[in-house]
Design a protein around this motif. Structure first.
Motif, mmCIF file in Angstrom:
data_model
loop_
_atom_site.group_PDB
_atom_site.id
_atom_site.type_symbol
_atom_site.label_atom_id
_atom_site.label_comp_id
_atom_site.label_asym_id
_atom_site.label_seq_id
_atom_site.Cartn_x
_atom_site.Cartn_y
_atom_site.Cartn_z
ATOM 1 N N UNK A 1 13.209 -43.441 28.200
ATOM 2 C CA UNK A 1 12.919 -44.077 26.918
ATOM 3 C C UNK A 1 14.099 -43.889 25.961
ATOM 4 N N UNK A 2 14.260 -44.833 25.039
ATOM 5 C CA UNK A 2 15.356 -44.707 24.061
ATOM 6 C C UNK A 2 15.356 -43.381 23.317
ATOM 7 N N UNK A 3 14.180 -42.890 22.962
ATOM 8 C CA UNK A 3 14.141 -41.639 22.188
ATOM 9 C C UNK A 3 14.714 -40.470 22.963
ATOM 10 N N UNK A 4 14.637 -40.523 24.291
ATOM 11 C CA UNK A 4 15.175 -39.409 25.076
ATOM 12 C C UNK A 4 16.699 -39.383 25.003
ATOM 13 N N UNK A 5 17.303 -40.550 25.017
ATOM 14 C CA UNK A 5 18.769 -40.586 24.827
ATOM 15 C C UNK A 5 19.130 -40.135 23.415
ATOM 16 N N UNK B 1 22.181 -50.774 19.301
ATOM 17 C CA UNK B 1 23.042 -51.404 20.302
ATOM 18 C C UNK B 1 23.539 -50.395 21.333
ATOM 19 N N UNK B 2 23.849 -49.207 20.863
ATOM 20 C CA UNK B 2 24.367 -48.165 21.754
ATOM 21 C C UNK B 2 23.341 -47.825 22.837
ATOM 22 N N UNK B 3 22.097 -47.664 22.412
ATOM 23 C CA UNK B 3 21.060 -47.236 23.358
ATOM 24 C C UNK B 3 20.584 -48.399 24.224
ATOM 25 N N UNK B 4 20.206 -49.496 23.591
ATOM 26 C CA UNK B 4 19.612 -50.605 24.345
ATOM 27 C C UNK B 4 20.585 -51.177 25.373
ATOM 28 N N UNK C 1 13.361 -44.048 16.785
ATOM 29 C CA UNK C 1 12.849 -43.616 18.099
ATOM 30 C C UNK C 1 11.519 -44.308 18.414
ATOM 31 N N UNK C 2 10.627 -44.295 17.452
ATOM 32 C CA UNK C 2 9.300 -44.886 17.678
ATOM 33 C C UNK C 2 9.385 -46.388 17.863
ATOM 34 N N UNK C 3 10.198 -47.050 17.054
ATOM 35 C CA UNK C 3 10.340 -48.504 17.173
ATOM 36 C C UNK C 3 10.905 -48.886 18.544
ATOM 37 N N UNK C 4 11.977 -48.204 18.943
ATOM 38 C CA UNK C 4 12.634 -48.590 20.196
ATOM 39 C C UNK C 4 11.778 -48.229 21.407
ATOM 40 N N UNK C 5 11.138 -47.058 21.371
ATOM 41 C CA UNK C 5 10.273 -46.684 22.502
ATOM 42 C C UNK C 5 9.140 -47.691 22.664
ATOM 43 N N UNK C 6 8.520 -48.041 21.566
ATOM 44 C CA UNK C 6 7.382 -48.947 21.623
ATOM 45 C C UNK C 6 7.773 -50.302 22.216
ATOM 46 N N UNK C 7 8.915 -50.809 21.802
ATOM 47 C CA UNK C 7 9.333 -52.124 22.303
ATOM 48 C C UNK C 7 9.894 -52.024 23.719
ATOM 49 N N UNK C 8 10.530 -50.900 24.026
ATOM 50 C CA UNK C 8 11.091 -50.726 25.371
ATOM 51 C C UNK C 8 9.988 -50.742 26.429
ATOM 52 N N UNK C 9 8.863 -50.145 26.102
ATOM 53 C CA UNK C 9 7.772 -50.113 27.073
ATOM 54 C C UNK C 9 7.249 -51.520 27.373
ATOM 55 N N UNK C 10 7.428 -52.436 26.434
ATOM 56 C CA UNK C 10 7.000 -53.819 26.668
ATOM 57 C C UNK C 10 8.125 -54.690 27.233
ATOM 58 N N UNK C 11 9.360 -54.392 26.875
ATOM 59 C CA UNK C 11 10.466 -55.279 27.206
ATOM 60 C C UNK C 11 11.590 -54.518 27.912
#
Lengths: 423, 130
Positions: free
Chosen positions: A321-325, A272-275, A301-311
């Motif tokens: 990307x989420x992993x960078x934060x 929630x914090x990142x998204x 990191x991997x889960x959020x990055x992967x979904x962020x690139x699509x959504x």
């Protein structure tokens, strides 16, 4: 049957982890040898997550409860077999492995050093034995207060605890620190806590117990995060486990609930914090994720990055990307998953451990780590070890909280090999 | 062979165990089923004083004839030594780690002569880590 076996084998005499009565220094004498062998006195070690058992001082704490009815209830609970049970929201599961972790059973009889406060005496002993120069201390059962069905209890008890700890304990020793409990079920109470305890000696930040269900990105928390950011205090999310968590109801073992629980809540809050873009909205608010170990971070990191690139349309505030934060946030080491060193090395690379990771012992809890957990790792540079063991914490909390001559050291001596458990 | 006198057998018969130091090595002596065992008093996990921990039977899961789990039970003929720091368990008398049997506590041969307990420090049986 157990008692019969204990008697038969004569363990009554030496089953305390000590020779004559419980004493933390004696219990940890092998740790003290590790500290001497590795030269821990040559540099600064900051322990960013240790604990004490505040229920040992329940009467001293509850006298500060301001609500007379709640104070009355707390006073009545003193006479029960478990003083905390009737007012806090505790787990019934045994942390001490049915008595196998002996210090929990024997610590209550530990003597105090003269007129020194009992907590100061014990904390000094554990710090000395382990080789720690500064220790950030958190409560234990109170970490579950965020789940209490009555928010007034969280407000009243956390306020009382913090008054007791800052006024009666921290004042006695500048090496002992804390991150103050924020009663986040009530924003006004949280702001009052920041106002009251910000600037008090020993207060290096504020802490949210992760076991709570309200969304951390809720608009109502804007004043809290602004207040912390303006004052330059880091915000810690301290993990817990919760056997009453709905999804954990089918888990019948402590090991199961603990293994998942201590990462589950922090994963939810981190997501929630990142998204929701809080790192962009509060760029100067430093966030620490405490007592979840490390293995969960690369996974998320991997889960959020992967979904962020699509959504990415669902995370419009994110510029990266989420992993960078996540790689710019801070993490405490314990309980560090050391079974597979190659995996641990990758984890440390992904979380930027050299600058973002801080040693934590979690002592005296059942799964505590020693500084050797870090300094014996074969893949870390000397600089990385010094950073993780102390420098990162000094930089994050601010040098003003430490001795002017704080010695950040130039060398760390491991024992030349990873622990057997890591091979 | 480098034998060291470390205790009288009567001491162990009275208390069940004794912690002694030979040189710079702490050794836990345990009287177990009429044998004296000698382990380095250092847990393989994080270096805790393993020899001072609880002695307790191993635990196993029990199932009925239909394959239904019915509860945990003590194993009467398997005793474990439990490190008091974190709970790592070791099987007696050999000192194998219960969760990782390929690992074993450092142990030393013991002789009892004329009621005197002797430990051979040069014949340790496994590498431990302090």
């Amino acid at each position: 049957m157990t008692d019969q076996l204990l008697n038969r084998t004569g363990t009554d005499l030496i089953n305390t982890g000590v020779r004559e009565g419980f004493n933390t220094r004696e219990h940890l004498r092998n740790a003290e040898r590790q500290a001497q062998d590795r030269g821990f006195d040559k540099f600064t070690i900051v322990d960013v997550d240790a604990h004490h058992y505040e229920m040992d001082h329940w009467p001293a704490i509850i006298k500060y409860i301001e609500d007379p009815v709640i104070r009355h209830r707390a006073e009545a609970a003193i006479h029960s077999s478990d003083p905390a049970r009737t007012i806090l929201h505790n787990s019934p599961l045994p942390q001490n492995m049915a008595g196998r972790i002996l210090r929990e059973r024997y610590r209550r009889g530990e003597p105090t050093d003269g007129d020194t406060h009992h907590e100061v005496s014990v904390i000094r002993r554990q710090m000395k034995a382990i080789g720690i120069d500064y220790q950030v201390v958190f409560p234990t059962p109170m970490l579950e207060l965020g789940l209490h069905p009555d928010p007034l209890i969280e407000i009243a008890v956390s306020w009382a605890y913090t008054r007791w700890f800052t006024e009666e304990v921290l004042a006695d020793d500048p090496a002992i620190k804390t991150m103050v409990y924020l009663p986040m079920n009530d924003v006004r109470a949280s702001l009052r806590t920041i106002e009251q305890f910000g600037g008090k000696p020993g207060v290096v930040g504020f802490m949210i117990t992760s076991g709570r269900f309200q969304a951390i990105h809720s608009n109502k928390y804007v004043p809290v995060f602004r207040a912390l950011e303006e004052r330059g205090y880091p915000l810690g999310f301290h993990a817990i486990h919760n056997a009453k968590e709905r999804m954990f109801e089918g888990m019948n073992r402590f090991i199961s609930v603990h293994a998942l629980g201590f990462v589950f809540y922090n994963m939810v809050h981190m997501t929630n914090w990142v998204i929701n873009g809080l790192p962009e909205r509060y760029p100067n608010l430093k966030v620490i994720w405490i007592e979840s170990g490390l293995a969960w971070v690369p996974f998320l990191m991997q889960r959020l990055d992967n979904e962020f690139l699509m959504r990415s349309s669902e995370a419009p505030l994110l510029q990266r990307r989420p992993s960078e934060y996540m790689g710019e946030m801070y993490y405490s080491t314990q309980p560090m998953e050391t079974v597979d060193l190659q995996t641990l090395q990758q984890t440390m690379r992904m979380i930027n451990a050299e600058t973002q990771l801080m040693f934590a012992s979690d002592y005296p809890h059942w799964d505590f780590d020693l500084p050797s957990t870090v300094c014996d790792l074969p893949f870390l540079s000397q600089e990385a070890k010094l950073n993780i063991l102390g420098r990162n914490a000094v930089r994050l909390f601010g040098k003003e909280h430490f001795d002017a001559e704080v010695d950040l050291g130039t060398a760390v001596e491991g024992n030349g090999r990873a622990r057997v458990s890591q091979q | 062979m480098s034998e060291h006198y470390v205790a009288d057998l009567t001491e162990l018969q009275d208390s069940g165990r004794k912690i002694v130091r030979v040189g710079s090595t702490d050794i836990a002596l345990l009287l177990f089923e009429d044998d004296v065992l000698a382990f380095q008093n250092v847990c393989m996990h994080m270096g805790g004083p393993v020899g001072e921990g609880m002695l307790i039977n191993a635990i196993t899961a029990e199932f009925d004839a239909d394959g239904n789990y019915v509860g945990d039970r003590f194993v009467e003929d398997e005793m474990h030594l439990v490190c008091p720091w974190h709970g790592w368990e070791y099987v007696l008398p050999g000192g194998q780690c219960a969760a990782a049997p390929e690992r074993r506590l450092r142990s030393f041969p013991v002789s009892v002569r004329d009621g005197r307990v002797l430990v051979d420090m040069e014949a340790d049986t496994a590498i431990s880590n302090g």
